[in-house]
Design a protein around this motif. Structure first.
Motif, PDB file in Angstrom:
ATOM      1  N   GLN A 156       0.859  -1.176   0.000  1.00  0.00           N
ATOM      2  CA  GLN A 156       0.000   0.000   0.000  1.00  0.00           C
ATOM      3  C   GLN A 156       0.899   1.231   0.000  1.00  0.00           C
ATOM      4  O   GLN A 156       2.080   1.145   0.285  1.00  0.00           O
ATOM      5  CB  GLN A 156      -0.870   0.008   1.260  1.00  0.00           C
ATOM      6  CG  GLN A 156      -1.730  -1.229   1.426  1.00  0.00           C
ATOM      7  CD  GLN A 156      -3.065  -1.060   0.743  1.00  0.00           C
ATOM      8  OE1 GLN A 156      -3.554   0.040   0.607  1.00  0.00           O
ATOM      9  NE2 GLN A 156      -3.655  -2.158   0.307  1.00  0.00           N
ATOM     10  N   ASP A 157       0.323   2.386  -0.302  1.00  0.00           N
ATOM     11  CA  ASP A 157       1.084   3.619  -0.152  1.00  0.00           C
ATOM     12  C   ASP A 157       1.448   3.796   1.313  1.00  0.00           C
ATOM     13  O   ASP A 157       0.681   3.430   2.204  1.00  0.00           O
ATOM     14  CB  ASP A 157       0.267   4.820  -0.621  1.00  0.00           C
ATOM     15  CG  ASP A 157       0.171   4.894  -2.135  1.00  0.00           C
ATOM     16  OD1 ASP A 157       0.994   4.245  -2.805  1.00  0.00           O
ATOM     17  OD2 ASP A 157      -0.715   5.602  -2.636  1.00  0.00           O
ATOM     18  N   PHE A 158       2.595   4.365   1.575  1.00  0.00           N
ATOM     19  CA  PHE A 158       3.009   4.595   2.947  1.00  0.00           C
ATOM     20  C   PHE A 158       3.822   5.884   3.009  1.00  0.00           C
ATOM     21  O   PHE A 158       4.341   6.355   2.012  1.00  0.00           O
ATOM     22  CB  PHE A 158       3.819   3.407   3.488  1.00  0.00           C
ATOM     23  CG  PHE A 158       5.094   3.165   2.736  1.00  0.00           C
ATOM     24  CD1 PHE A 158       6.289   3.739   3.147  1.00  0.00           C
ATOM     25  CD2 PHE A 158       5.103   2.368   1.599  1.00  0.00           C
ATOM     26  CE1 PHE A 158       7.459   3.523   2.446  1.00  0.00           C
ATOM     27  CE2 PHE A 158       6.273   2.138   0.896  1.00  0.00           C
ATOM     28  CZ  PHE A 158       7.449   2.719   1.317  1.00  0.00           C
ATOM     29  N   GLU A 159       3.902   6.436   4.208  1.00  0.00           N
ATOM     30  CA  GLU A 159       4.681   7.643   4.439  1.00  0.00           C
ATOM     31  C   GLU A 159       6.121   7.249   4.739  1.00  0.00           C
ATOM     32  O   GLU A 159       6.372   6.269   5.446  1.00  0.00           O
ATOM     33  CB  GLU A 159       4.105   8.425   5.624  1.00  0.00           C
ATOM     34  CG  GLU A 159       2.706   8.952   5.397  1.00  0.00           C
ATOM     35  CD  GLU A 159       2.664  10.016   4.314  1.00  0.00           C
ATOM     36  OE1 GLU A 159       3.595  10.844   4.252  1.00  0.00           O
ATOM     37  OE2 GLU A 159       1.707  10.000   3.521  1.00  0.00           O
ATOM     38  N   PHE A 160       7.044   8.012   4.197  1.00  0.00           N
ATOM     39  CA  PHE A 160       8.453   7.757   4.464  1.00  0.00           C
ATOM     40  C   PHE A 160       9.124   9.080   4.774  1.00  0.00           C
ATOM     41  O   PHE A 160       9.092  10.002   3.971  1.00  0.00           O
ATOM     42  CB  PHE A 160       9.130   7.092   3.262  1.00  0.00           C
ATOM     43  CG  PHE A 160      10.610   6.927   3.434  1.00  0.00           C
ATOM     44  CD1 PHE A 160      11.116   6.041   4.365  1.00  0.00           C
ATOM     45  CD2 PHE A 160      11.501   7.671   2.672  1.00  0.00           C
ATOM     46  CE1 PHE A 160      12.478   5.889   4.530  1.00  0.00           C
ATOM     47  CE2 PHE A 160      12.861   7.516   2.829  1.00  0.00           C
ATOM     48  CZ  PHE A 160      13.354   6.627   3.760  1.00  0.00           C
ATOM     49  N   GLU A 161       9.679   9.193   5.959  1.00  0.00           N
ATOM     50  CA  GLU A 161      10.387  10.397   6.371  1.00  0.00           C
ATOM     51  C   GLU A 161      11.825   9.988   6.696  1.00  0.00           C
ATOM     52  O   GLU A 161      12.099   9.406   7.744  1.00  0.00           O
ATOM     53  CB  GLU A 161       9.710  10.996   7.607  1.00  0.00           C
ATOM     54  CG  GLU A 161      10.260  12.332   8.044  1.00  0.00           C
ATOM     55  CD  GLU A 161       9.982  13.441   7.041  1.00  0.00           C
ATOM     56  OE1 GLU A 161      10.857  14.293   6.863  1.00  0.00           O
ATOM     57  OE2 GLU A 161       8.890  13.451   6.441  1.00  0.00           O
ATOM     58  N   PRO A 162      12.767  10.243   5.774  1.00  0.00           N
ATOM     59  CA  PRO A 162      14.145   9.827   6.041  1.00  0.00           C
ATOM     60  C   PRO A 162      14.725  10.618   7.221  1.00  0.00           C
ATOM     61  O   PRO A 162      14.367  11.787   7.424  1.00  0.00           O
ATOM     62  CB  PRO A 162      14.876  10.165   4.747  1.00  0.00           C
ATOM     63  CG  PRO A 162      14.034  11.152   4.040  1.00  0.00           C
ATOM     64  CD  PRO A 162      12.631  10.926   4.495  1.00  0.00           C
ATOM     65  N   PRO A 163      15.585   9.987   7.988  1.00  0.00           N
ATOM     66  CA  PRO A 163      16.159  10.690   9.141  1.00  0.00           C
ATOM     67  C   PRO A 163      17.104  11.801   8.683  1.00  0.00           C
ATOM     68  O   PRO A 163      17.759  11.689   7.656  1.00  0.00           O
ATOM     69  CB  PRO A 163      16.927   9.594   9.880  1.00  0.00           C
ATOM     70  CG  PRO A 163      17.214   8.572   8.850  1.00  0.00           C
ATOM     71  CD  PRO A 163      16.082   8.630   7.856  1.00  0.00           C
ATOM     72  N   ARG A 164      17.136  12.880   9.447  1.00  0.00           N
ATOM     73  CA  ARG A 164      18.050  13.976   9.169  1.00  0.00           C
ATOM     74  C   ARG A 164      19.422  13.596   9.702  1.00  0.00           C
ATOM     75  O   ARG A 164      19.559  13.091  10.815  1.00  0.00           O
ATOM     76  CB  ARG A 164      17.577  15.247   9.834  1.00  0.00           C
ATOM     77  CG  ARG A 164      16.343  15.831   9.194  1.00  0.00           C
ATOM     78  CD  ARG A 164      16.405  17.311   9.442  1.00  0.00           C
ATOM     79  NE  ARG A 164      15.640  18.223   8.691  1.00  0.00           N
ATOM     80  CZ  ARG A 164      15.726  18.480   7.390  1.00  0.00           C
ATOM     81  NH1 ARG A 164      16.510  17.803   6.636  1.00  0.00           N
ATOM     82  NH2 ARG A 164      15.010  19.418   6.834  1.00  0.00           N
ATOM     83  N   LEU A 165      20.435  13.847   8.902  1.00  0.00           N
ATOM     84  CA  LEU A 165      21.796  13.541   9.322  1.00  0.00           C
ATOM     85  C   LEU A 165      22.428  14.763   9.981  1.00  0.00           C
ATOM     86  O   LEU A 165      22.241  15.889   9.532  1.00  0.00           O
ATOM     87  CB  LEU A 165      22.627  13.102   8.123  1.00  0.00           C
ATOM     88  CG  LEU A 165      22.129  11.844   7.406  1.00  0.00           C
ATOM     89  CD1 LEU A 165      22.999  11.559   6.191  1.00  0.00           C
ATOM     90  CD2 LEU A 165      22.135  10.656   8.338  1.00  0.00           C
ATOM     91  N   HIS A 166      23.200  14.514  11.020  1.00  0.00           N
ATOM     92  CA  HIS A 166      23.871  15.589  11.753  1.00  0.00           C
ATOM     93  C   HIS A 166      25.316  15.161  11.974  1.00  0.00           C
ATOM     94  O   HIS A 166      25.661  13.998  11.891  1.00  0.00           O
ATOM     95  CB  HIS A 166      23.219  15.815  13.135  1.00  0.00           C
ATOM     96  CG  HIS A 166      21.766  16.119  13.045  1.00  0.00           C
ATOM     97  ND1 HIS A 166      21.289  17.370  12.766  1.00  0.00           N
ATOM     98  CD2 HIS A 166      20.674  15.334  13.194  1.00  0.00           C
ATOM     99  CE1 HIS A 166      19.978  17.350  12.764  1.00  0.00           C
ATOM    100  NE2 HIS A 166      19.566  16.120  13.008  1.00  0.00           N
ATOM    101  N   GLY A 167      26.143  16.112  12.324  1.00  0.00           N
ATOM    102  CA  GLY A 167      27.488  15.782  12.752  1.00  0.00           C
ATOM    103  C   GLY A 167      28.565  16.257  11.813  1.00  0.00           C
ATOM    104  O   GLY A 167      28.331  16.947  10.817  1.00  0.00           O
TER     105      GLY A 167
END
Length: 85
Positions: A65-76
């Motif tokens: 099914q369609d789904f939401e995807f929020e990639p993690p923000r990279l820091h450092g």
């Protein structure tokens, strides 16, 4: 599968030879030494264009099914601009 090469001039002068060569694989036609066209048998052409499943269709489960995807923000420090001076 054998790939044949012919110049544009050879192709214009002997299309029958090009068609025979295309039965054994693609014929690369050059114009002034640079590849410009490819002659294929109809079977090879159909095999390339028959439109199989897309990559997404091939890897997605049938019940997907369609789904939401929020990639993690990279820091450092990996994302900082290095000082080259």
């Amino acid at each position: 599968m054998t790939v044949s090469r012919m110049t544009s001039r050879e192709f214009n002068q002997d299309t029958a030879r090009a068609k025979r060569a295309a039965e054994n694989g693609p014929v690369l036609i050059t114009d002034r030494g640079t590849p410009s066209h490819v002659l294929l048998s109809i079977e090879d052409y159909r095999r390339l264009t028959e439109g199989g499943p897309s990559l997404l269709d091939a890897i997605a489960p049938a019940e997907a099914q369609d789904f939401e995807f929020e990639p993690p923000r990279l820091h450092g420090a990996l994302l900082s601009v290095p000082d080259l001076i």
